[in-house]
Motif scaffolding. Sequence first.
Motif, short mmCIF file in Angstrom:
data_model
loop_
_atom_site.label_atom_id
_atom_site.label_comp_id
_atom_site.label_asym_id
_atom_site.label_seq_id
_atom_site.Cartn_x
_atom_site.Cartn_y
_atom_site.Cartn_z
N GLU A 1 0.73 -1.23 -0.11
CA GLU A 1 -0.01 0.16 0.13
C GLU A 1 0.98 1.30 -0.01
OE1 GLU A 1 0.91 -0.88 4.25
OE2 GLU A 1 0.62 -1.99 2.68
N ALA A 2 1.96 1.21 0.17
CA ALA A 2 3.19 2.47 0.16
C ALA A 2 2.99 3.36 -0.99
CB ALA A 2 4.52 1.84 0.86
N ARG A 3 2.79 2.53 -2.13
CA ARG A 3 2.81 3.20 -3.33
C ARG A 3 1.53 4.22 -3.67
NH1 ARG A 3 2.95 -2.44 -6.75
NH2 ARG A 3 1.32 -3.62 -5.60
N ARG A 4 0.63 3.81 -2.80
CA ARG A 4 -0.63 4.76 -2.99
C ARG A 4 -0.87 5.57 -1.83
NH1 ARG A 4 -2.18 -0.72 -3.69
NH2 ARG A 4 -2.91 -0.98 -1.60
N LEU A 5 0.10 5.90 -1.13
CA LEU A 5 0.22 6.97 -0.19
C LEU A 5 0.69 8.40 -0.53
CD1 LEU A 5 1.72 4.97 3.00
CD2 LEU A 5 -0.74 5.19 2.32
N GLY A 6 0.93 8.51 -1.81
CA GLY A 6 1.37 9.83 -2.21
C GLY A 6 2.52 10.18 -1.69
#
Length: 203
Positions: free
Chosen positions: A70-75
């Motif tokens: 999910e880190a890639r979706r945290l902006g």
Amino acid sequence: MTPRTVLVTRPAEDAAPLARRIEALGHRALCEPLLVIRFLDDATLDLDGVQALAFTSANGARALVHARPEARRLGLSVFAVGKATAVAARAAGFDNVVTAGGDVDSLAHEIATALRPGAGVVVHVAGRERARDLVAALAADGFAARRAVLYAADMVESLSPATMDALRSGAIDDVVIFSPRTARGFVTLLTRAGLARAAGRLR
């Protein structure tokens, strides 16, 4: 141009693109990964209060997505040490990627120029073996920074039989090495196999 045979020592995932480029130039590439990348599944990573991620290798980007998809979706802003690492970060799904000049000093400079020290933590996603201390460099600029060790690069215990045969027969012309650690490991493996003299003709 006389075709040459080039031994590529990069880890498997990074060796293939380089091998294709070598062969596109009319040479032969023989891949012999000297390091095996192993993700550390017991590693933990806290992203609370983080303003940016820093990668000093392509494997850091891959390891982070393995540990925290999910880190890639945290902006979060992402800072990559060089072009190859930036390509890997974008391939892993990160959009806001800044590319530094290829070393830790330029990476620290890019981070210090783009970010504010009080805006949050910078996390350096790293392997167990590191040549330079990015966290210390950022701390010297007033940043809160921490290291997340998410992967290990393990040296192989021996060269493959195919590579040893090629070295003995003089079929390899050149070797591509990307770090002092890999160079030391290569020399150790050659010596262990009794091939130090046979390797003397390598460029």
